[in-house]
Design an enzyme around this catalytic site. Sequence first.
Site, mmCIF file in Angstrom:
data_model
loop_
_atom_site.group_PDB
_atom_site.id
_atom_site.type_symbol
_atom_site.label_atom_id
_atom_site.label_comp_id
_atom_site.label_asym_id
_atom_site.label_seq_id
_atom_site.Cartn_x
_atom_site.Cartn_y
_atom_site.Cartn_z
ATOM 1 C CG HIS A 136 0.348 6.283 -0.485
ATOM 2 N ND1 HIS A 136 -0.789 7.038 -1.416
ATOM 3 C CD2 HIS A 136 -0.076 5.804 0.221
ATOM 4 C CE1 HIS A 136 -1.918 6.948 -0.816
ATOM 5 N NE2 HIS A 136 -1.701 6.042 0.542
ATOM 6 C CG HIS B 9 0.310 8.841 -7.121
ATOM 7 N ND1 HIS B 9 -0.925 9.207 -6.456
ATOM 8 C CD2 HIS B 9 0.426 9.377 -8.516
ATOM 9 C CE1 HIS B 9 -1.538 10.031 -7.227
ATOM 10 N NE2 HIS B 9 -1.100 10.027 -8.319
ATOM 11 C CG HIS C 199 -1.919 0.924 1.586
ATOM 12 N ND1 HIS C 199 -3.209 1.074 1.013
ATOM 13 C CD2 HIS C 199 -1.753 2.482 1.916
ATOM 14 C CE1 HIS C 199 -3.893 2.353 1.149
ATOM 15 N NE2 HIS C 199 -3.015 3.071 1.640
ATOM 16 C CD GLU C 200 1.605 3.750 3.449
ATOM 17 O OE1 GLU C 200 1.926 4.540 3.190
ATOM 18 O OE2 GLU C 200 0.557 3.547 4.363
#
Length: 733
Positions: free
Chosen positions: A510, A513, A506-507
């Site tokens: 990020h 991105h 998940h991190e």
Amino acid sequence: MSLPSSDLRLVDFTNAAPSTLQTQVINAIDDANSFLDNLTAGADNSTGIAKLSAEQALADVMQFDHINLALDRSWGILSHLNGVMSNDEIRHVHHELLPKLSAYGTRVGQHQPLFTRYQTIADDTEFFAALEPARARAIELALRSFELSGVALPQAEQDKFAAIQSELSTLSATFSDHILDATQAFALPLQPNQLKGLTESGLALLADAGAQYKTRELANGTLSQTDIDALPTPYYVASLNIPIYLAVMTHADDRSLRETLYRAYVTRASEFDTHTNAKGESLNNADIMSQILTLREQKAKLLGFANYAEVSLSTKMADSVSEVETFLRDLATQATPAAQKDLAQLQRCAQDYGIDELQPWDSAYIAEKVKQSEFSLSQEEIRPYFPLPKVTSGLFAIVERLYGITVQEQSYEGADDHSVSRWHDDVRFYQLFDADDQLIGGFYFDLFARSGKRGGAWMSGFQSRYSYEEQNHQQLPVCFMVGNFTPALDGKPSLLTHEEVLTLFHEFGHGLHHLLTQVTVGDVAGVNGVEWDAVELPSQFMENWAWDAEGIALISSHVDTGEPLPKDKLDALLAVKNFQSGLQTLRQIEFALFDLLIHAHTPALNYEGILATLNAVRSDIAIMQTPDYNRFANGFSHIFAGGYAAGYYSYKWAELLSADAFSKFEEDGIFNPATGKAFRESILSVGGSFPAKTNFENFRGRSANIDALLRHNGFTDAKNTDAANAQTTREAI
């Protein structure tokens, strides 16, 4: 190994003393204020701002952006250290600067000559139309930000707005401090009979906490050396740090111990928490919460909004409070039948363990028993198959296949001339390269729980991709990815649960991105400028590869034997994907609806009103009783000390987007390089330079719909989706 590029502009953490950073922040604010003073002086003279061209206005805006780099950097470092290495000195400096930063931020947002420059650019339609899309989007977002900063308010109201902003920043920091202090203040030495059921890794965590407990108690004079020597070794101590808390709640047979820890955890920073900080002050967040809501409402009214929820939604994809509430309640309706089945399953199993009435402190424990009995899956049995080095190398292999990028770890202090400074020995630094070996950016991993580090996991986009040709300044993106995972113990690397694997993915989503952006206008590069309810799209999207057999094969091998995850365990892990998804979805909706409603309520709620709203939401949404003493809201840092106020719904909103985006990979092949390239170019590379809705539709070729979300959660076959609910959600997104 090559020397890290100067364009990464890496921090020398060995010399990042709080006092040094404080001086840098103050000097940066002074420099920026001097620039604003000059703009004001120019506007006051007779030749003034009336003759300003759009071209000159843009030059001034870009110069001001560049001046602010120094502040972004020094404050970014200090804020980061306050999150990962908090101590009295760092916290004091951090909090002392908050009013100065708030005053500066308010001045910028209300500075008429600066605002006029942005307006001049936008008003020159021919000039504005010729701007690159990223610059035009940054101008549009800046103008909206000026409006939300009170630029149009009379002076007296601007002063009031400034005071509100300053007080809010201090209150939020204190709220966060109270949670950290309350978490670290709790320590419960355990008796041998309380250890039954705990796993080997759990006992190692408790023993490590026990060793730290002895050191701490000796240092503060609570225990003498004689007292310490009399304690057994290993000495087992339970704490509220997440790895230890979860180890006890999931595996401890002692039900009263689980209840004790649960009560301590859900009453942190509440009226039931008797701990104090170093100054002897109460850690109760009750008054702070009501003050924050009151100030946010005052801010909303000054800006002409009915409530703070409207302020929050003005910068998001969602259009209105009613739209978000409808989305959440419709999703709750879809999830409730599955949640009822989840609860019945837990209740049946609880009976087998002599538990007549299932309580919240039983849920994780019984859920683990169900996994073992019905899926032949134990998190502890699969933990050795997810050693952190293998997980990270597999993660890097996955993104290489998807996006053609490669990751290279750098050496550290004292290793060679190419070393990289870090803030803690556990930290690792990596460089990211494109397929043509072009350096893209760099990132730090700080993944283990420790004292002085706030809980949870996050990505901090510390440094954006940015260029300023006037001074030949180039900088590449750098970010911090932070977790609170189980550390390495007993000579073995950190062994992750699958939940921790998902958190890492998940991190890292990020992080990608932030890092893969091709935008060089800092305000809309990477995650900057992306609507808050879309910013979770790349992170939730990345989790899908940790649920796929091909992906799992790349991230798993036994820590001792190197053997791959056996097929029976792989099948069980995949089968358990939607285990308890109904209850988990309702829990997230409960949090999101509570957040939305307390910020939409006028007049602002006091503490009793906050609790009453939470109870009302639970009555509507939850299907499992919550004890009256539960004070979850007092530790809800996302909305009281983070950026999620009236925006916690974003997790579910973005989950819809991510599920629908991943369905494209399901159609084309999850490692299809053409689809990966399209996702990179449509979503990851463009950052906030276009609206999130546009980016999503460019990738998917249509608007988002709810079918994939419901299917991924196991709520319903997409073909049988209730048409009305699906249509409502399609229109919402």
